[in-house]
Design an enzyme around this catalytic site. Structure first.
Site, PDB file in Angstrom:
ATOM      1  N   ASP A 284       0.883  -1.162   0.000  1.00  0.00           N
ATOM      2  CA  ASP A 284       0.000   0.000   0.000  1.00  0.00           C
ATOM      3  C   ASP A 284       0.922   1.214   0.000  1.00  0.00           C
ATOM      4  OD1 ASP A 284      -2.205   1.694   0.202  1.00  0.00           O
ATOM      5  OD2 ASP A 284      -2.249   1.564   2.386  1.00  0.00           O
TER       6      ASP A 284
ATOM      7  N   GLU B 184      -1.374  -1.457  -4.768  1.00  0.00           N
ATOM      8  CA  GLU B 184      -2.656  -0.783  -4.944  1.00  0.00           C
ATOM      9  C   GLU B 184      -2.512   0.352  -5.953  1.00  0.00           C
ATOM     10  OE1 GLU B 184      -6.081  -0.130  -1.927  1.00  0.00           O
ATOM     11  OE2 GLU B 184      -4.667   1.538  -1.685  1.00  0.00           O
TER      12      GLU B 184
ATOM     13  N   ASP C  43      -2.139   0.883   7.064  1.00  0.00           N
ATOM     14  CA  ASP C  43      -1.435   0.671   5.804  1.00  0.00           C
ATOM     15  C   ASP C  43      -0.950  -0.772   5.672  1.00  0.00           C
ATOM     16  OD1 ASP C  43      -1.106   3.703   4.893  1.00  0.00           O
ATOM     17  OD2 ASP C  43      -0.654   3.555   7.032  1.00  0.00           O
TER      18      ASP C  43
END
Length: 164
Positions: free
Chosen positions: A7, A68, A141
């Site tokens: 992330d 992501e 995260d």
């Protein structure tokens, strides 16, 4: 198969390593966050992210990585800094020769929770359940990185089914 989920960000980059054993059970091998000091110049922060991602790749030797994709909100300045961190992560993965998969946030939420509109707490709870963790993964995260890795493993399962 060992997937590195990421992330990306500049202040915090979540990472996770998730594998699937012979019985199909998902296991979190490691997860956490790369934190960069806000008082450091951006080039130094980006260099730190690059170095840490390369170190993690060398340590865990992932088969693939899942990152992501960007979600653009109203804050263009935040989007630009996240994009810088994401670019450095992609570069580190490419330099290491790791195959990269990319997923939209809604796709990750859909895969993990069954709803592309799921909230953070719902995603965290499902990650905890899917990986049989004793407690909710922290920070957020890292939980997101775990969800991204789970999405890549689920996608890989579907690809294997289609091939067979």
């Amino acid at each position: 198969m060992l997937i590195m989920g990421i992330d990306p960000g500049t202040a915090t980059t979540g990472y996770a390593f998730v594998c699937e054993d012979a019985t199909g059970t998902l296991q979190a091998l490691a997860y956490g966050a790369i934190l960069t000091p806000p008082d450091q110049p951006m080039p130094h922060r980006l260099k730190q992210i690059y170095a840490e991602v390369r170190r993690l790749i060398a340590e865990y030797q992932p088969t693939e990585a899942a990152v992501e994709e960007m979600f653009f909100g109203r804050n263009i300045t935040a989007a630009i800094t996240v994009a810088q961190g994401r670019g450095v992560v992609l570069l580190a993965l490419a330099d290491a020769g790791v195959r990269i998969r990319e997923y939209k946030p809604a796709q990750v939420k859909q895969t993990v929770s069954g709803s592309g509109n799921a909230g953070k707490k719902q995603v965290q709870a499902m990650v905890k359940t899917l990986l049989n963790l004793e407690q909710m993964p922290k920070p957020d995260d890292a939980a997101d990185a775990l969800a991204i890795a789970i999405t890549a493993l689920q996608s890989s399962r579907w690809e294997r089914l289609v091939e067979d």
